[in-house]
Design a protein around this motif. Structure first.
Motif, PDB file in Angstrom:
ATOM      1  N   UNK A  89       1.390  -6.277  -4.217  1.00  0.00           N
ATOM      2  CA  UNK A  89       2.250  -6.497  -3.047  1.00  0.00           C
ATOM      3  C   UNK A  89       1.630  -5.846  -1.805  1.00  0.00           C
ATOM      4  N   UNK A  90       1.079  -4.635  -1.983  1.00  0.00           N
ATOM      5  CA  UNK A  90       0.417  -3.951  -0.872  1.00  0.00           C
ATOM      6  C   UNK A  90      -0.691  -4.839  -0.307  1.00  0.00           C
ATOM      7  N   UNK A  91      -1.440  -5.436  -1.214  1.00  0.00           N
ATOM      8  CA  UNK A  91      -2.549  -6.311  -0.805  1.00  0.00           C
ATOM      9  C   UNK A  91      -2.037  -7.474   0.036  1.00  0.00           C
ATOM     10  N   UNK A  92      -0.972  -8.096  -0.458  1.00  0.00           N
ATOM     11  CA  UNK A  92      -0.411  -9.236   0.268  1.00  0.00           C
ATOM     12  C   UNK A  92       0.095  -8.809   1.652  1.00  0.00           C
ATOM     13  N   UNK A  93       0.703  -7.628   1.708  1.00  0.00           N
ATOM     14  CA  UNK A  93       1.233  -7.148   3.000  1.00  0.00           C
ATOM     15  C   UNK A  93       0.078  -6.879   3.972  1.00  0.00           C
ATOM     16  N   UNK A  94      -0.940  -6.137   3.513  1.00  0.00           N
ATOM     17  CA  UNK A  94      -2.032  -5.747   4.409  1.00  0.00           C
ATOM     18  C   UNK A  94      -2.801  -6.965   4.896  1.00  0.00           C
ATOM     19  N   UNK A  95      -2.936  -7.970   4.013  1.00  0.00           N
ATOM     20  CA  UNK A  95      -3.622  -9.198   4.383  1.00  0.00           C
ATOM     21  C   UNK A  95      -2.938  -9.873   5.567  1.00  0.00           C
ATOM     22  N   UNK A  96      -1.602  -9.693   5.639  1.00  0.00           N
ATOM     23  CA  UNK A  96      -0.841 -10.350   6.692  1.00  0.00           C
ATOM     24  C   UNK A  96      -0.428  -9.397   7.822  1.00  0.00           C
ATOM     25  N   UNK A  97      -1.178  -8.317   7.953  1.00  0.00           N
ATOM     26  CA  UNK A  97      -0.902  -7.353   9.017  1.00  0.00           C
ATOM     27  C   UNK A  97      -2.051  -7.398  10.015  1.00  0.00           C
ATOM     28  N   UNK A  98      -1.726  -7.246  11.290  1.00  0.00           N
ATOM     29  CA  UNK A  98      -2.794  -7.254  12.289  1.00  0.00           C
ATOM     30  C   UNK A  98      -3.675  -6.024  12.114  1.00  0.00           C
ATOM     31  N   UNK A  99      -4.931  -6.196  12.532  1.00  0.00           N
ATOM     32  CA  UNK A  99      -5.928  -5.120  12.467  1.00  0.00           C
ATOM     33  C   UNK A  99      -5.377  -3.813  13.055  1.00  0.00           C
ATOM     34  N   UNK A 100      -4.768  -3.948  14.233  1.00  0.00           N
ATOM     35  CA  UNK A 100      -4.265  -2.788  14.967  1.00  0.00           C
ATOM     36  C   UNK A 100      -3.171  -2.053  14.182  1.00  0.00           C
ATOM     37  N   UNK A 101      -2.237  -2.833  13.647  1.00  0.00           N
ATOM     38  CA  UNK A 101      -1.137  -2.226  12.908  1.00  0.00           C
ATOM     39  C   UNK A 101      -1.649  -1.566  11.626  1.00  0.00           C
ATOM     40  N   UNK A 102      -2.668  -2.196  11.011  1.00  0.00           N
ATOM     41  CA  UNK A 102      -3.241  -1.654   9.778  1.00  0.00           C
ATOM     42  C   UNK A 102      -3.816  -0.266  10.033  1.00  0.00           C
ATOM     43  N   UNK A 103      -4.489  -0.119  11.158  1.00  0.00           N
ATOM     44  CA  UNK A 103      -5.071   1.187  11.511  1.00  0.00           C
ATOM     45  C   UNK A 103      -3.992   2.248  11.655  1.00  0.00           C
ATOM     46  N   UNK A 104      -2.935   1.868  12.366  1.00  0.00           N
ATOM     47  CA  UNK A 104      -1.825   2.808  12.575  1.00  0.00           C
ATOM     48  C   UNK A 104      -1.188   3.204  11.249  1.00  0.00           C
ATOM     49  N   UNK A 105      -1.020   2.210  10.376  1.00  0.00           N
ATOM     50  CA  UNK A 105      -0.409   2.489   9.075  1.00  0.00           C
ATOM     51  C   UNK A 105      -1.247   3.507   8.305  1.00  0.00           C
TER      52      UNK A 105
END
Lengths: 446, 446
Positions: free
Chosen positions: B100-116
């Motif tokens: 599920x984490x994989x699916x979420x990160x795949x659909x997250x913008x680059x910028x938001x991923x960094x913040x996360x």
């Protein structure tokens, strides 16, 4: 900062105090007052910027509030009372002696006096007694622009303008609109189109526990209070709810420790009052422990024959009490937070039964070896009797501890009252009966 | 309302559900989901108005969140993740399994991923792990008018716009201004002139207990979080603090009942995990109760001679435990609320001493008559010994109960750990030693 002010005061540098104190937080200033000598209080209080005086005043202790009111002129009193929010004024009047109340009411406007009288009639801990009447109300026909202008004209005195309330001609509540919506919408939008008509509200006589529950459940920051005809009479804000939550928790802690609940701070409570809140439950529990004593007395012949059995009584009683109060605490807390309801009774029993089997077995198993190998005079049969009792005790204690709070709730009693002390007394008795019956059977002492 | 939706679902009236559900509160919708069958969840979830989906999603249980993410398309996932506040997205990722984490990160913008990723590094229960980065920041040179326009343009996504933050070019926090001040001031006023430069802030690694304390002390609704260079990195809002307060209270309740603290809800915790959190302390306390047993064993000859003394052991032990935990609870609670500090140790001891004299005397006096007149086999001397012990026990228990939590605090241990169970074990032992010594002396059994 506090120390700097005290230092400046000692040096008589009043104008410097006047400069510095304006930069401080009102809560910190109130704490500073708590450390000042009586004669210094009035000097420093008069150095406060006018717009801060009432704010600082609300954070003082009741003793200091009384001292201030007694020391200031009628005109100064009027200024402070004018600036106080109505709920703070009511709290103040409830705590002051007659002469101070008289001085306050003399310097209160006719209109505010009427409102105060109305507030004093709401029951303790009801929404009415907690709410404030300083809120923004709008008309649904207004535009965003008109609303913002209205707020600008009237909003300075309002305790919170973060949410505005829309009422009809009869003051019945029709909707709410957060201030952010006003800012985010176009100037010409009509309030009716953006207000939220699905809002939560509470009645003036609703209890604070229910209010706290709704704030937590729906993540609210403010909530309107309405009367029986659904007319808006006030609002409750989150900062008051935080105090309520802590007060309710304190009450539960006290009840669970066999104390009659009290709202007073420990260090400010008189010795006599502290004693009074403790004696009743200690007496009740002391006399109920007599039954436990009677059980021991009833099996005196067994103890006389195998005196070593006495040695294990404290361990069995303590473990019984601790096991029971572990379960009781989890269930009481679950009930308080709304995570467990009455309909979950069977789930709780089934859960506690399985947990108690695991815990009971682990404790009994380990204890068996300790007693058999290390306790002088304990043979196999005695070790067995003690550990079987231990197992049975843990199971009984956890079942009783799990179910009693739910039964209390069903009977409309406070589950916290059923906690540790009362459960301890019950499971102590159960443990001892099990102990002596098992001993009689296995050691052939009947 | 919930039942109406379930009814409509059974009848297949989906368009009507779509109408009704939009009027419900998101918290209530999430509760509705908890009662739906798995195949119904996705149908109803897709009937939600688009702007509500992410909101409802944050209130679902982790199991249901996982089920939803696994069932929806990548595009739908992206929509939800985009709408989630960053702190909610982080909470979600921390609980989901790898796929599920994989699916979420795949659909997250680059910028938001960094913040996360940055958020995931903050320690548990620190300000950094609780804060949200959705806040309004302004420049001190701006006018009120420009500020309001800026908020209008950017504010829709912000979790709270009730307080705005003013930062310099290097993102260092310079001041705060509540939105109400923007509305109440003239359009041309410069932010610099109305912003509050004496604001409270916390560091990313400050503990949540400290944060809750500050919110309560200063009646705050939001607080800025800064890094070591005083750069603004996020804000904490009161609704999160309310959760923290309840969590801290739950922890204290658990510790005081000899449970290892757990954040999980009772009904959602596995039997094995519940057992694990209970066994350790029960073992420790069981083995320490052995010492109490040893004390009894050490005085076996006394008991053999005057067997009736055994009868009073439960009463003495229970009263000792209850007296001690009454005092401990008040002091632990006072420490937790910041009403008692370490420097008050002597005040507490002196207070407990006086209270215990009153309480001890009252209990001993009443009990003397009960024993002397109503307990068969108890003569004057035995009644005297029991009641002297009772008096002494109450005094000792209250002194120990009052001072142990403060000692714990001084040793940087959690005062709550010192509560009821541990104190019970200590005062039980004290009570028994006093009992047998007094018995030996008065009954001439040495």
């Amino acid at each position: 900062m506090k120390d700097i002010i005290i230092e400046l005061f000692a040096q008589g540098k009043y104008s410097q105090i006047k400069n510095e104190i304006g930069k401080m937080n009102v809560v910190d200033i109130a704490q500073l007052f708590a450390e000042l000598e009586e004669d210094a209080i009035m000097i420093v209080f008069r150095l406060l910027p006018k717009e801060m005086a009432a704010d600082v005043f609300t954070y003082l202790s009741f003793e200091q509030q009384q001292y201030v009111i007694e020391s200031i002129t009628d005109k100064e009193t009027k200024n402070i009372i004018d600036d106080l929010f109505l709920d703070d004024a009511v709290d103040l009047l409830e705590e002051m002696p007659a002469n101070v109340v008289k001085k306050i009411l003399k310097n209160t406007t006719e209109e505010k006096r009427k409102l105060i009288n109305q507030f004093l009639k709401y029951p303790d801990n009801s929404a009415g007694s907690i709410m404030t009447i300083e809120y923004v109300d709008l008309d649904k026909e207004m535009t965003v622009k008109a609303s913002l202008e209205h707020i600008k004209k009237t909003g300075v005195d309002k305790e919170t303008i973060d949410i505005c309330y829309i009422t009809d001609k009869a003051r019945r509540l029709e909707g709410i609109v957060p201030i952010r919506k006003l800012i985010l919408n176009d100037e010409n939008v009509i309030i009716d189109d953006i207000m939220d008509k699905n809002f939560l509200s509470i009645k003036t006589d609703d209890d604070q526990e229910e209010i706290a529950y709704l704030f937590k459940k729906y993540d609210l920051v403010a909530m309107p209070v309405v009367d029986k005809e659904n007319r808006l009479v006030g609002i409750i804000t989150i900062d008051d709810v935080v105090d309520i939550i802590e007060q309710e928790n304190t009450e539960d802690f006290q009840k669970m420790a066999a104390l009659e609940p009290s709202e007073e701070e420990y260090l400010k409570t008189s010795v006599f009052s502290l004693a009074k809140h403790r004696i009743l439950w200690l007496l009740v529990l002391m006399f109920s422990a007599t039954f436990t004593g009677n059980i021991i007395q009833g099996y005196e012949d067994i103890l006389e024959t195998v005196l070593i059995l006495t040695t294990f009584i404290p361990m069995l009683m303590d473990t019984a009490g601790n096991s029971g109060s572990q379960s009781a605490t989890l269930v009481i807390r679950g009930l308080a937070l709304g995570q467990i309801e009455r309909k979950d009774a069977l789930k709780v029993v089934w859960k506690e039964f399985r947990v108690s089997i695991i815990v009971g077995f682990a404790l009994a198993f380990l204890n068996f070896f300790r007693i058999y190998f290390f306790v002088e005079g304990a043979d196999f049969l005695i070790s067995l009797v003690v550990c079987l009792t231990l197992f049975l005790t843990v199971v009984l204690a956890k079942l009783v501890g799990g179910i009693l709070p739910i039964i209390a709730k069903t009977l409309k009693l406070d589950p916290a009252i059923m906690a540790a002390p009362l459960i301890t007394t019950i499971v102590d008795a159960l443990a001892l009966i099990a102990y002596f019956q098992l001993a009689a059977y296995f050691l052939g002492l009947v």
